[in-house]
Design a protein around this motif. Structure first.
Motif, short mmCIF file in Angstrom:
data_model
loop_
_atom_site.label_atom_id
_atom_site.label_comp_id
_atom_site.label_asym_id
_atom_site.label_seq_id
_atom_site.Cartn_x
_atom_site.Cartn_y
_atom_site.Cartn_z
N ALA A 104 -30.02 -11.42 33.54
CA ALA A 104 -29.86 -12.83 33.91
C ALA A 104 -31.06 -13.31 34.72
O ALA A 104 -31.54 -14.44 34.54
CB ALA A 104 -28.56 -13.02 34.70
N ASN A 105 -31.56 -12.44 35.61
CA ASN A 105 -32.78 -12.79 36.37
C ASN A 105 -33.96 -13.00 35.43
O ASN A 105 -34.75 -13.93 35.61
CB ASN A 105 -33.10 -11.67 37.37
CG ASN A 105 -32.53 -11.94 38.75
OD1 ASN A 105 -32.71 -13.02 39.29
ND2 ASN A 105 -31.84 -10.97 39.31
N ARG A 106 -34.08 -12.13 34.45
CA ARG A 106 -35.15 -12.28 33.47
C ARG A 106 -35.00 -13.58 32.70
O ARG A 106 -35.99 -14.26 32.38
CB ARG A 106 -35.14 -11.10 32.50
CG ARG A 106 -35.60 -9.78 33.11
CD ARG A 106 -35.34 -8.62 32.18
NE ARG A 106 -35.85 -7.36 32.71
CZ ARG A 106 -35.49 -6.17 32.27
NH1 ARG A 106 -34.61 -6.07 31.27
NH2 ARG A 106 -36.00 -5.08 32.81
N GLY A 107 -33.75 -13.94 32.39
CA GLY A 107 -33.50 -15.18 31.68
C GLY A 107 -33.90 -16.39 32.49
O GLY A 107 -34.47 -17.35 31.94
N ASN A 112 -37.74 -20.73 33.31
CA ASN A 112 -38.64 -21.46 34.22
C ASN A 112 -40.05 -21.55 33.64
O ASN A 112 -40.70 -22.60 33.72
CB ASN A 112 -38.69 -20.76 35.58
CG ASN A 112 -37.73 -21.38 36.59
OD1 ASN A 112 -37.65 -22.60 36.68
ND2 ASN A 112 -37.01 -20.55 37.31
N ILE A 113 -40.52 -20.45 33.07
CA ILE A 113 -41.85 -20.44 32.45
C ILE A 113 -41.90 -21.43 31.29
O ILE A 113 -42.86 -22.20 31.14
CB ILE A 113 -42.22 -19.02 31.97
CG1 ILE A 113 -42.42 -18.10 33.17
CG2 ILE A 113 -43.47 -19.05 31.10
CD1 ILE A 113 -42.61 -16.64 32.81
N LYS A 114 -40.86 -21.41 30.47
CA LYS A 114 -40.81 -22.32 29.32
C LYS A 114 -40.77 -23.77 29.77
O LYS A 114 -41.39 -24.64 29.15
CB LYS A 114 -39.57 -22.00 28.48
CG LYS A 114 -39.55 -22.72 27.14
CD LYS A 114 -38.41 -22.21 26.26
CE LYS A 114 -38.47 -22.90 24.90
NZ LYS A 114 -37.39 -22.41 24.00
N LEU A 115 -40.07 -24.03 30.88
CA LEU A 115 -39.97 -25.39 31.39
C LEU A 115 -41.32 -25.88 31.94
O LEU A 115 -41.66 -27.06 31.81
CB LEU A 115 -38.91 -25.45 32.49
CG LEU A 115 -38.57 -26.83 33.08
CD1 LEU A 115 -38.01 -27.75 31.99
CD2 LEU A 115 -37.58 -26.70 34.22
N SER A 166 -34.59 -26.89 29.97
CA SER A 166 -33.69 -27.21 31.09
C SER A 166 -32.29 -26.67 30.83
O SER A 166 -31.63 -26.15 31.73
CB SER A 166 -33.64 -28.73 31.31
OG SER A 166 -34.89 -29.22 31.74
N ALA A 167 -31.84 -26.81 29.57
CA ALA A 167 -30.51 -26.30 29.21
C ALA A 167 -30.48 -24.78 29.32
O ALA A 167 -29.50 -24.20 29.82
CB ALA A 167 -30.16 -26.74 27.79
N LEU A 168 -31.55 -24.13 28.86
CA LEU A 168 -31.63 -22.67 28.96
C LEU A 168 -31.65 -22.22 30.41
O LEU A 168 -31.00 -21.23 30.78
CB LEU A 168 -32.89 -22.16 28.24
CG LEU A 168 -32.85 -22.12 26.72
CD1 LEU A 168 -34.22 -21.75 26.17
CD2 LEU A 168 -31.80 -21.13 26.23
N LEU A 169 -32.37 -22.95 31.25
CA LEU A 169 -32.46 -22.60 32.66
C LEU A 169 -31.10 -22.75 33.34
O LEU A 169 -30.68 -21.88 34.12
CB LEU A 169 -33.49 -23.49 33.35
CG LEU A 169 -33.70 -23.25 34.86
CD1 LEU A 169 -34.12 -21.80 35.11
CD2 LEU A 169 -34.73 -24.22 35.41
N ALA A 170 -30.40 -23.85 33.03
CA ALA A 170 -29.08 -24.06 33.62
C ALA A 170 -28.11 -22.96 33.20
O ALA A 170 -27.33 -22.45 34.01
CB ALA A 170 -28.54 -25.43 33.21
N GLU A 171 -28.18 -22.58 31.92
CA GLU A 171 -27.30 -21.52 31.42
C GLU A 171 -27.63 -20.18 32.07
O GLU A 171 -26.72 -19.42 32.45
CB GLU A 171 -27.46 -21.42 29.89
CG GLU A 171 -26.56 -20.40 29.25
CD GLU A 171 -26.73 -20.33 27.74
OE1 GLU A 171 -26.23 -19.37 27.14
OE2 GLU A 171 -27.37 -21.23 27.16
N ALA A 172 -28.93 -19.89 32.20
CA ALA A 172 -29.35 -18.62 32.80
C ALA A 172 -28.95 -18.56 34.28
O ALA A 172 -28.49 -17.52 34.77
CB ALA A 172 -30.87 -18.45 32.66
#
Length: 225
Positions: A104-107, A112-115, A166-172
């Motif tokens: 989850a930390n890696r996610g 964050n990098i993708k954002l 942003s959606a991926l970050l919120a989910e992670a």
């Protein structure tokens, strides 16, 4: 664990080993009763309680019965094997949870990098392509129109990428927070048996004095002891 199915299969295997050893030690009937929890659970008589305290007290009741049953086994070697098998189940769950938190930390890091790194290159290529296509078809006027269209098209690509990130970050983050909460809750729950008891096969009265209910009540600011 690579998949939830693998986790379930391994957990089932470890629990089956415990059940088989309990049967070998003549504890099957006792353990079936011990897993039922308290005869009168917290709140049975209308007294106020919070949900976490209810589950903590139920765990404490099952834990006490399990410890009594295992330490009633007179064969010391079999008792050690029983305790070891039981601890294997708990250790496996703990390892998997730590893996989940790490993943989850890696996610969160990846999201964050993708954002922070929108696909500028892709947007630029789209803009260049739109200009080139417009010029080939309509000449200079087409190139200008292509530049305008390509700009907005590229912006749409950037916006979509940011929304997805942003959606991926919120989910992670939600996944990480959920697993961290489970880890924090688990820290309040004492082990069924200590490592020392696994090695010696002998009961440690200090371990008997550890209670999930006490830990949960103290954490909730409701210690009454």
């Amino acid at each position: 664990m690579d998949s939830f199915e693998e986790f379930e299969n391994e957990l089932e295997r470890l629990e089956r080993v415990c059940l088989e050893l309990e049967d070998q030690a003549g504890l099957s009937e006792i353990m079936n009763r011990s897993r039922e929890g308290r005869f009168f659970p917290l709140g049975a008589f209308g007294e106020p309680f919070i949900r976490r305290e209810y589950f903590a007290e139920e765990y404490d009741a099952r834990r006490e019965k399990t410890r009594d049953a295992y330490f009633s086994v007179t064969d010391e070697n079999l008792r050690k094997i029983l305790i070891s098998a039981c601890r294997n189940v708990g250790n496996f769950k703990s390892r998997c949870l730590k893996e989940d938190i790490l993943n989850a930390n890696r996610g969160v890091i990846a999201a964050n990098i993708k954002l922070q790194q929108p696909p500028w290159g892709k947007a630029a290529l789209v803009g260049i392509g739109a200009v080139a296509l417009g010029y080939l078809i309509f000449g200079v006027a087409g190139a200008i129109a292509g530049a305008v269209g390509g700009f907005f098209w590229g912006q749409a690509i950037i916006s979509q990428a940011r929304n997805e990130a942003s959606a991926l970050l919120a989910e992670a983050k939600a996944d990480l927070e959920r697993n961290q909460k489970i880890e924090a809750d688990n820290a309040l729950v004492p082990e069924l048996f200590s490592q020392g008891e696994e090695l010696s096969g002998k009961r440690d009265t200090n371990v008997d004095e550890q209670h999930a209910f006490t830990n949960v009540a103290q954490t909730a600011g409701r210690a009454e002891l």
